[in-house]
Design an enzyme around this catalytic site. Structure first.
Site, mmCIF file in Angstrom:
data_model
loop_
_atom_site.group_PDB
_atom_site.id
_atom_site.type_symbol
_atom_site.label_atom_id
_atom_site.label_comp_id
_atom_site.label_asym_id
_atom_site.label_seq_id
_atom_site.Cartn_x
_atom_site.Cartn_y
_atom_site.Cartn_z
ATOM 1 N N CYS A 179 -5.711 -9.652 3.029
ATOM 2 C CA CYS A 179 -6.795 -8.770 3.483
ATOM 3 C C CYS A 179 -8.077 -9.507 3.870
ATOM 4 C CB CYS A 179 -7.094 -7.720 2.420
ATOM 5 S SG CYS A 179 -5.754 -6.526 2.256
ATOM 6 N N LYS A 228 -8.172 -11.851 7.110
ATOM 7 C CA LYS A 228 -7.950 -11.153 8.377
ATOM 8 C C LYS A 228 -9.029 -10.102 8.641
ATOM 9 C CE LYS A 228 -4.794 -7.348 7.193
ATOM 10 N NZ LYS A 228 -5.751 -6.265 7.246
ATOM 11 N N LEU A 241 -17.939 -13.163 -8.293
ATOM 12 C CA LEU A 241 -18.850 -14.301 -8.407
ATOM 13 C C LEU A 241 -18.157 -15.472 -9.110
ATOM 14 C CD1 LEU A 241 -22.414 -12.909 -9.265
ATOM 15 C CD2 LEU A 241 -21.577 -13.843 -7.108
ATOM 16 N N THR A 294 -5.725 -0.819 7.397
ATOM 17 C CA THR A 294 -7.079 -1.246 7.782
ATOM 18 C C THR A 294 -7.096 -1.483 9.290
ATOM 19 O OG1 THR A 294 -7.295 -2.289 5.630
ATOM 20 C CG2 THR A 294 -8.850 -2.984 7.334
ATOM 21 N N VAL A 354 0.822 -1.212 0.000
ATOM 22 C CA VAL A 354 0.000 0.000 0.000
ATOM 23 C C VAL A 354 0.858 1.266 0.000
ATOM 24 C CG1 VAL A 354 -1.622 1.352 1.423
ATOM 25 C CG2 VAL A 354 -2.027 -1.080 1.014
ATOM 26 N N GLU A 394 -7.824 2.259 2.417
ATOM 27 C CA GLU A 394 -7.352 2.028 1.045
ATOM 28 C C GLU A 394 -8.127 0.876 0.418
ATOM 29 O OE1 GLU A 394 -5.095 3.779 -0.923
ATOM 30 O OE2 GLU A 394 -6.192 2.431 -2.231
ATOM 31 N N PHE A 395 -8.514 1.049 -0.845
ATOM 32 C CA PHE A 395 -9.304 0.008 -1.513
ATOM 33 C C PHE A 395 -8.576 -0.623 -2.696
ATOM 34 C CE2 PHE A 395 -12.337 2.951 0.462
ATOM 35 C CZ PHE A 395 -13.023 2.068 1.284
ATOM 36 N N LEU A 396 -7.283 -0.271 -2.888
ATOM 37 C CA LEU A 396 -6.592 -0.806 -4.068
ATOM 38 C C LEU A 396 -6.511 -2.332 -4.024
ATOM 39 C CD1 LEU A 396 -3.565 -1.782 -3.078
ATOM 40 C CD2 LEU A 396 -3.060 0.632 -3.243
HETATM 41 P P1 NAD Z 1 3.035 -4.785 3.889
HETATM 42 O O1 NAD Z 1 3.354 -5.827 4.890
HETATM 43 O O2 NAD Z 1 3.292 -5.033 2.464
HETATM 44 O O3 NAD Z 1 3.772 -3.425 4.287
HETATM 45 C C1 NAD Z 1 3.833 -2.923 5.581
HETATM 46 C C2 NAD Z 1 5.200 -2.266 5.777
HETATM 47 O O4 NAD Z 1 5.205 -1.560 7.017
HETATM 48 C C3 NAD Z 1 6.358 -3.256 5.844
HETATM 49 O O5 NAD Z 1 7.287 -2.941 4.823
HETATM 50 C C4 NAD Z 1 6.945 -3.055 7.233
HETATM 51 O O6 NAD Z 1 8.349 -3.187 7.274
HETATM 52 C C5 NAD Z 1 6.528 -1.631 7.532
HETATM 53 N N1 NAD Z 1 6.494 -1.297 8.967
HETATM 54 C C6 NAD Z 1 6.087 -2.058 10.011
HETATM 55 N N2 NAD Z 1 6.168 -1.363 11.147
HETATM 56 C C7 NAD Z 1 6.632 -0.136 10.832
HETATM 57 C C8 NAD Z 1 6.907 1.038 11.587
HETATM 58 N N3 NAD Z 1 6.717 1.083 12.903
HETATM 59 N N4 NAD Z 1 7.359 2.119 10.945
HETATM 60 C C9 NAD Z 1 7.560 2.088 9.608
HETATM 61 N N5 NAD Z 1 7.316 1.029 8.834
HETATM 62 C C10 NAD Z 1 6.854 -0.080 9.436
HETATM 63 O O7 NAD Z 1 1.485 -4.451 4.139
HETATM 64 P P2 NAD Z 1 0.418 -3.949 3.046
HETATM 65 O O8 NAD Z 1 -0.084 -5.108 2.272
HETATM 66 O O9 NAD Z 1 0.946 -2.750 2.349
HETATM 67 O O10 NAD Z 1 -0.791 -3.522 4.007
HETATM 68 C C11 NAD Z 1 -0.700 -2.358 4.826
HETATM 69 C C12 NAD Z 1 -2.085 -2.053 5.388
HETATM 70 O O11 NAD Z 1 -2.966 -1.713 4.313
HETATM 71 C C13 NAD Z 1 -2.744 -3.218 6.108
HETATM 72 O O12 NAD Z 1 -3.522 -2.720 7.175
HETATM 73 C C14 NAD Z 1 -3.647 -3.820 5.056
HETATM 74 O O13 NAD Z 1 -4.761 -4.484 5.613
HETATM 75 C C15 NAD Z 1 -4.102 -2.576 4.309
HETATM 76 N N6 NAD Z 1 -4.489 -2.800 2.920
HETATM 77 C C16 NAD Z 1 -3.759 -3.650 2.137
HETATM 78 C C17 NAD Z 1 -4.117 -3.843 0.818
HETATM 79 C C18 NAD Z 1 -3.348 -4.799 -0.047
HETATM 80 O O14 NAD Z 1 -3.853 -5.127 -1.139
HETATM 81 N N7 NAD Z 1 -2.169 -5.252 0.337
HETATM 82 C C19 NAD Z 1 -5.222 -3.161 0.289
HETATM 83 C C20 NAD Z 1 -5.923 -2.280 1.095
HETATM 84 C C21 NAD Z 1 -5.538 -2.109 2.423
#
Ligand code: NAD
Length: 438
Positions: A263, A266, A253, A123, A11, A154-156
């Site tokens: 996502c 969890k 569907l 999230t 994200v 974020e909805f990507l």
């Molecule tokens: P990710 O694991 O790819 O990235 C998270 C990053 O945060 C990691 O690189 C980690 O090293 C870093 N991090 C952890 N603690 C930290 C800190 N204290 N300071 C700085 N950096 C730190 O996760 P993601 O898939 O990008 O998801 C992030 C959030 O967005 C989650 O809550 C997820 O549910 C939500 N989200 C994800 C998606 C998706 O498609 N992946 C879509 C929408 C929302």
């Protein structure tokens, strides 16, 4: 505008790069030095179509700076987005320790009396905004800081995230501060999309509601596939006939072996936990999770029915390890779970995934598995092939040629990618999901 993204994962990295492309001055921070070193060198830590090119371009233009320097990052951003992970903890609730740690660091380095907007993009369960605010204040200590908290879920979708950010169906921004909401709105106004301005709790809940609803749609069609299997109906036709109703829609569907990824599992679980904590038993969600868990076992029943539960001395080709197509992400991938179950039954496997080979190796190791360089090679001399991820390229192989290389012509298509009639013509024993009508 000067923007900072804390957490440079799927994200944070994509959002940061796209905002830089919109002309903002962006800093992306992570505590993972290896990740930041890679990005600085123009090498992406994740697979995402078009990302490497975009990041290299905005970095060259000077709009995008990757860093591990918290002080610099927090001082830089007028708007600071928290994009760190929120995985499930052992109880199934969201683990918010990364979010609070990031918020505390933001407070620690926030300049005195210099207004900032702190945005949770991660999230997070409804009500988290209060604890984000307290964490920023805790980090700030005795320092006088001036900030507002915003929820901007974020909805990507991984695999199409750059497109999604530029073509989103809506932007959701929640806050109790008009000033913060106005700043956030100005960031997105050019997108010409609906902007939902709301309160913090509603914004936080919208993300869970959306993901839980999509997961419900998937579990619904998966349950329908079971009725199709027990009749002569075809779930693809049923889905098409349902989905063309604009009140329902075609998306989500596709019957298969269940939803996975970082996502849906969890988020559905966390929403269920939240409702339990609020003394409400969200029974529908229990059903959604239960159906999702059962779906892969229904699929595997076909394998046990054909071969028995002992697959020792058998070798299968496996197409797909990522939790969905167009990504390298194997977090909570049902494909990985199915591979582990097959391995547990004694099977040897030849695996190919167009982007997730490295993550699959990390998850599965080398025991009973070989990793092929190309998808058509998994057909060589095997007792059957499993399709576990819906990569389009798996449907495009030269099937009349590749199936000739199989020892036994059997395909278990867990994503309904292939045409059962064509497979029948090629002499393939074909097992799809809910496709008995063929
Ligand atoms: P990710 O694991 O790819 O990235 C998270 C990053 O945060 C990691 O690189 C980690 O090293 C870093 N991090 C952890 N603690 C930290 C800190 N204290 N300071 C700085 N950096 C730190 O996760 P993601 O898939 O990008 O998801 C992030 C959030 O967005 C989650 O809550 C997820 O549910 C939500 N989200 C994800 C998606 C998706 O498609 N992946 C879509 C929408 C929302």
């Amino acid at each position: 505008m000067k923007l900072t993204f804390i957490g440079t994962g799927y994200v944070g990295l994509v959002s940061g790069a796209v905002c830089a492309d919109w002309g903002h001055d962006v800093v992306c921070l992570d505590i993972d030095e290896k990740k930041i070193d890679k990005v600085k060198k123009g090498v992406m830590p994740i697979y995402e179509e078009g990302l490497e090119e975009l990041v290299n371009r905005v970095m060259k233009e000077g709009n995008f700076k990757p860093t591990t320097d918290y002080k610099m990052a927090v001082e830089h951003g007028e708007v600071i987005f928290i994009c760190v992970g929120t995985p499930s903890n052992q109880a199934g609730a969201a683990d918010l320790s990364y979010v609070f740690s990031a918020a505390e660091s933001i407070g620690k380095y926030m300049p005195v009396n210099d207004y900032r907007v702190v945005v949770t993009k991660s999230t997070v369960p409804v009500g988290t905004h209060d604890r984000v605010r307290s964490s920023v204040l805790k980090g700030a200590g005795n320092k006088k800081v001036d900030f507002d908290v915003v929820s901007n879920p974020e909805f990507l979708r991984e695999g199409t995230s750059i497109f999604d950010m530029n073509n989103t169906d809506r932007i959701v921004i929640g806050s109790s501060s008009k000033r913060a909401l106005d700043i956030m709105q100005s960031l997105f106004e050019h997108l010409n999309t609906e902007i939902v301005r709301t309160d913090l709790a509603s914004a936080e809940l919208i993300k869970y509601a959306a993901n839980a609803f999509l997961a419900t749609k998937i579990s619904f069609i998966n349950e329908m596939s079971q009725i199709c299997e027990r009749t002569s109906a075809d779930v693809k036709s049923v889905a098409q006939g349902m989905g063309l109703d604009t009140r329902i829609g075609m998306k989500f569907l596709n019957a298969g072996i269940g939803y996975g990824g970082s996502c849906f599992p969890k988020d559905v679980e966390a929403l269920y936990r939240t409702s339990s904590e609020k003394m409400f038993d969200f029974r529908l969600l229990r059903g959604v999770m239960d159906a999702n868990d059962r779906q892969k076992h229904y699929f595997l029943e076909k394998v046990w029915a054909k071969y028995g539960r002992n697959l020792t001395n058998m070798t299968f080709g496996v197409l797909g390890a990522a939790f969905k197509n167009d990504t390298d992400d194997t977090r909570k991938s049902v494909a990985i779970e199915v591979i582990k179950i097959l391995r547990g039954a004694g099977a040897n496997m030849k695996l190919f995934d167009p982007a997730a080979m490295e993550n699959a190796k990390n998850d599965l190791g080398e025991d009973s598995l070989t990793y092929e360089n190309n998808g058509e090679d998994v057909f060589n001399d095997v007792d059957g092939v499993f399709i576990l991820t819906e990569w389009q390229e798996f449907a495009n192989y030269e099937y009349p040629t590749v199936v000739k290389k199989m020892k036994s012509k059997v395909i278990f298509d867990g994503r309904n990618l292939l045409d059962p009639d064509q497979m029948k013509k090629l002499g393939i024993e074909y097992f799809g999901v809910g496709r008995n009508g063929h």
